[in-house]
Motif scaffolding. Sequence first.
Motif, PDB file in Angstrom:
ATOM      1  N   UNK B  33      15.188  36.690  24.908  1.00 59.32           N
ATOM      2  CA  UNK B  33      16.602  36.847  25.262  1.00 59.32           C
ATOM      3  C   UNK B  33      16.969  35.677  26.161  1.00 59.32           C
ATOM      4  N   UNK B  34      17.963  34.903  25.730  1.00 62.41           N
ATOM      5  CA  UNK B  34      18.410  33.823  26.607  1.00 62.41           C
ATOM      6  C   UNK B  34      19.883  34.031  26.952  1.00 62.41           C
ATOM      7  N   UNK B  35      20.272  33.534  28.081  1.00 62.49           N
ATOM      8  CA  UNK B  35      21.643  33.724  28.549  1.00 62.49           C
ATOM      9  C   UNK B  35      22.425  32.431  28.520  1.00 62.49           C
ATOM     10  N   UNK B  36      23.727  32.558  28.314  1.00 62.34           N
ATOM     11  CA  UNK B  36      24.626  31.405  28.441  1.00 62.34           C
ATOM     12  C   UNK B  36      25.587  31.719  29.570  1.00 62.34           C
ATOM     13  N   UNK B  37      25.563  30.896  30.591  1.00 62.12           N
ATOM     14  CA  UNK B  37      26.452  31.101  31.733  1.00 62.12           C
ATOM     15  C   UNK B  37      27.379  29.915  31.883  1.00 62.12           C
ATOM     16  N   UNK B  38      28.267  30.020  32.862  1.00 58.94           N
ATOM     17  CA  UNK B  38      29.202  28.912  33.106  1.00 58.94           C
ATOM     18  C   UNK B  38      30.586  29.438  33.356  1.00 58.94           C
ATOM     19  N   UNK B  39      31.444  28.597  33.931  1.00 62.48           N
ATOM     20  CA  UNK B  39      32.801  29.047  34.261  1.00 62.48           C
ATOM     21  C   UNK B  39      33.651  29.272  33.014  1.00 62.48           C
ATOM     22  N   UNK B  40      34.804  29.921  33.215  1.00 58.24           N
ATOM     23  CA  UNK B  40      35.744  30.121  32.098  1.00 58.24           C
ATOM     24  C   UNK B  40      36.110  28.768  31.502  1.00 58.24           C
ATOM     25  N   UNK B  41      36.158  28.720  30.184  1.00 57.31           N
ATOM     26  CA  UNK B  41      36.552  27.484  29.514  1.00 57.31           C
ATOM     27  C   UNK B  41      35.418  26.501  29.321  1.00 57.31           C
ATOM     28  N   UNK B  42      34.177  26.907  29.679  1.00 56.43           N
ATOM     29  CA  UNK B  42      33.065  25.967  29.526  1.00 56.43           C
ATOM     30  C   UNK B  42      32.525  25.959  28.093  1.00 56.43           C
ATOM     31  N   UNK B  43      33.049  26.856  27.248  1.00 59.96           N
ATOM     32  CA  UNK B  43      32.688  26.808  25.831  1.00 59.96           C
ATOM     33  C   UNK B  43      31.552  27.732  25.436  1.00 59.96           C
ATOM     34  N   UNK B  44      31.326  28.812  26.187  1.00 62.57           N
ATOM     35  CA  UNK B  44      30.233  29.737  25.850  1.00 62.57           C
ATOM     36  C   UNK B  44      30.508  30.426  24.495  1.00 62.57           C
ATOM     37  N   UNK B  45      31.716  30.958  24.370  1.00 61.22           N
ATOM     38  CA  UNK B  45      32.059  31.638  23.114  1.00 61.22           C
ATOM     39  C   UNK B  45      32.093  30.642  21.953  1.00 61.22           C
ATOM     40  N   UNK B  46      32.580  29.436  22.237  1.00 62.75           N
ATOM     41  CA  UNK B  46      32.655  28.408  21.194  1.00 62.75           C
ATOM     42  C   UNK B  46      31.255  28.050  20.696  1.00 62.75           C
ATOM     43  N   UNK B  47      30.301  28.014  21.621  1.00 62.01           N
ATOM     44  CA  UNK B  47      28.925  27.705  21.227  1.00 62.01           C
ATOM     45  C   UNK B  47      28.394  28.779  20.273  1.00 62.01           C
ATOM     46  N   UNK B  48      28.666  30.058  20.588  1.00 61.35           N
ATOM     47  CA  UNK B  48      28.231  31.127  19.677  1.00 61.35           C
ATOM     48  C   UNK B  48      28.903  30.964  18.313  1.00 61.35           C
ATOM     49  N   UNK B  49      30.184  30.624  18.354  1.00 60.07           N
ATOM     50  CA  UNK B  49      30.919  30.476  17.093  1.00 60.07           C
ATOM     51  C   UNK B  49      30.435  29.267  16.290  1.00 60.07           C
ATOM     52  N   UNK B  50      29.969  28.253  16.984  1.00 65.70           N
ATOM     53  CA  UNK B  50      29.403  27.104  16.264  1.00 65.70           C
ATOM     54  C   UNK B  50      28.119  27.534  15.542  1.00 65.70           C
ATOM     55  N   UNK B  51      27.364  28.407  16.187  1.00 70.70           N
ATOM     56  CA  UNK B  51      26.120  28.899  15.558  1.00 70.70           C
ATOM     57  C   UNK B  51      26.443  29.692  14.296  1.00 70.70           C
ATOM     58  N   UNK B  52      27.566  30.437  14.314  1.00 72.14           N
ATOM     59  CA  UNK B  52      27.902  31.255  13.135  1.00 72.14           C
ATOM     60  C   UNK B  52      28.750  30.500  12.109  1.00 72.14           C
ATOM     61  N   UNK B  53      29.145  29.282  12.444  1.00 69.33           N
ATOM     62  CA  UNK B  53      29.961  28.526  11.489  1.00 69.33           C
ATOM     63  C   UNK B  53      31.458  28.743  11.678  1.00 69.33           C
ATOM     64  N   UNK B  54      31.848  29.461  12.745  1.00 68.27           N
ATOM     65  CA  UNK B  54      33.277  29.721  12.963  1.00 68.27           C
ATOM     66  C   UNK B  54      33.946  28.653  13.826  1.00 68.27           C
ATOM     67  N   UNK B  55      33.153  27.763  14.403  1.00 65.77           N
ATOM     68  CA  UNK B  55      33.725  26.635  15.152  1.00 65.77           C
ATOM     69  C   UNK B  55      33.159  25.344  14.550  1.00 65.77           C
ATOM     70  N   UNK B  56      33.842  24.246  14.838  1.00 56.83           N
ATOM     71  CA  UNK B  56      33.494  22.967  14.205  1.00 56.83           C
ATOM     72  C   UNK B  56      32.443  22.228  15.036  1.00 56.83           C
ATOM     73  N   UNK B  57      31.496  21.624  14.339  1.00 52.22           N
ATOM     74  CA  UNK B  57      30.475  20.816  15.026  1.00 52.22           C
ATOM     75  C   UNK B  57      30.920  19.355  14.983  1.00 52.22           C
ATOM     76  N   UNK B  58      31.062  18.733  16.159  1.00 54.15           N
ATOM     77  CA  UNK B  58      31.508  17.337  16.215  1.00 54.15           C
ATOM     78  C   UNK B  58      30.332  16.368  16.230  1.00 54.15           C
ATOM     79  N   UNK B  59      29.253  16.780  16.902  1.00 52.68           N
ATOM     80  CA  UNK B  59      28.044  15.953  16.849  1.00 52.68           C
ATOM     81  C   UNK B  59      26.851  16.834  17.189  1.00 52.68           C
ATOM     82  N   UNK B  60      25.664  16.305  16.905  1.00 52.41           N
ATOM     83  CA  UNK B  60      24.453  17.103  17.088  1.00 52.41           C
ATOM     84  C   UNK B  60      24.244  18.023  15.897  1.00 52.41           C
ATOM     85  N   UNK B  61      23.304  18.958  16.018  1.00 52.55           N
ATOM     86  CA  UNK B  61      23.063  19.851  14.889  1.00 52.55           C
ATOM     87  C   UNK B  61      22.449  21.177  15.319  1.00 52.55           C
ATOM     88  N   UNK B  62      22.538  22.129  14.394  1.00 46.24           N
ATOM     89  CA  UNK B  62      21.957  23.454  14.611  1.00 46.24           C
ATOM     90  C   UNK B  62      21.003  23.705  13.451  1.00 46.24           C
TER      91      UNK B  62
END
Lengths: 265, 188
Positions: B33-62
Amino acid sequence: MNDFILFDPLFRVPLLTGLCLAAALSLIGGFLKMREEWLSALGISQISAAGAVAGVALGVPVIFTAVAAAAGAALIKDLNPKSGNSHYAMMIILGWAASLLLAANTYHGEVAGETFLRGQLYFTHGGHLAGALILLVFLLAVLKWLSKRLLTERFFPDYYSANNIAAFPHRIIFAGLVVFSAVLGTVSIGAFPAFAMFFVPPWIGFVIVDGWKKSLAVSVLIAVAAYLVSFAAAVLGDQPFGPLLMIVLALFAMVRPLVKLVRRK
Amino acid sequence: MKSVELLKVENLRAGYTGPVTGPVSFAIEEGHIIGLGGPNGSGKSTLLRAITGAARIFSGRIKKAPHTQITHHWQRPELPPELALLGRELFSLLGADPDKSSDRIHCLLDVPLSRMSGGQFQFLQTAACLAGPANLVLLDEPTNNLDGDAIDELSVLLENHDPHRSVILVSHEKPFLEKHCERIIELS
């Protein structure tokens, strides 16, 4: 001898066509309500009515122009991930205006415009019945699969992309079912009565029973019962079918507050 | 025994019209179990959505292992009005076993969603994700709307987890992350 009119062979095809449509439209309406897209049914019905009047104007079979117009509207709706009630309202406004403008400027168009907005159930023929039967049989054949897919997407929106499962099959099939049922409903019972069949039965059914499958089944029963009552009343009382159907559905809907009241007690 | 890597995120920058998170790199193995922390707007939800394909990947890879099966509990799931779907039927959508859940869930199995509170619905969805066959569960702010008892039950569900199932947990509640996660990745 009015009661025997109901069994006249002349009314058999309209009666059966409407029965198939009552079941199919109320089922599809249940999915539209679950997806909170129920207003799109009226938008697509209105656009398909405009397409049908355009068919009269162009002298081509109305079914082709109605399907083309409805499919175009559905495509625009589905291509815009943010489409919502405001967009569906614009479809209704444009569809209604285009239907009446085309009708006013077309030979026989005025009659056609009235027909597609109000309905022409008594003049449906074997082609309408075949279409309605195909729609219902196909819908029942894919119902279990489609239901699971659409519900999963509703509650876990990125489930399919996350697991590399193609979502386009259920999206295309559902969009096709909405378009085909809206067009058949519009050219058979009219744009507004078709919308009433999409909207009212699940609106009642989702409140009076618990459980997804049961609520869909009850929606179909309500639609079929309302249809039979309206059909008999229209034939026996020599009244227009579409408005009567809407009145009967509205009367059936009075059970909603009663059920809510009983539940509160 | 070597643990199996389910997901690897490498120098990822993700977002929608433009990047809103990253660059970030991490990997998660089976059973962790790993956690993602950070202030509001730091992109925690966006990171999850990138993993599921619901957000766009600009660089790097999964990179996902071929057997990775994902469920994602979205932040603040919207309670649908007047939907007769039962809790039991929601569980079955994910192939989740209601017996793996708590008493709180058993009480909700035969209740339609339309008669649940926002907190009950949220807890039901989270429990369904955890009781399903997915081996990677993404939970986005699962403690939102929950009362203290429900948060305790959620903790039990997370602690009694399947050894082959991994969880990426997003929460703004640092103590909750520290209690359950082996590692916490802070997004800035």
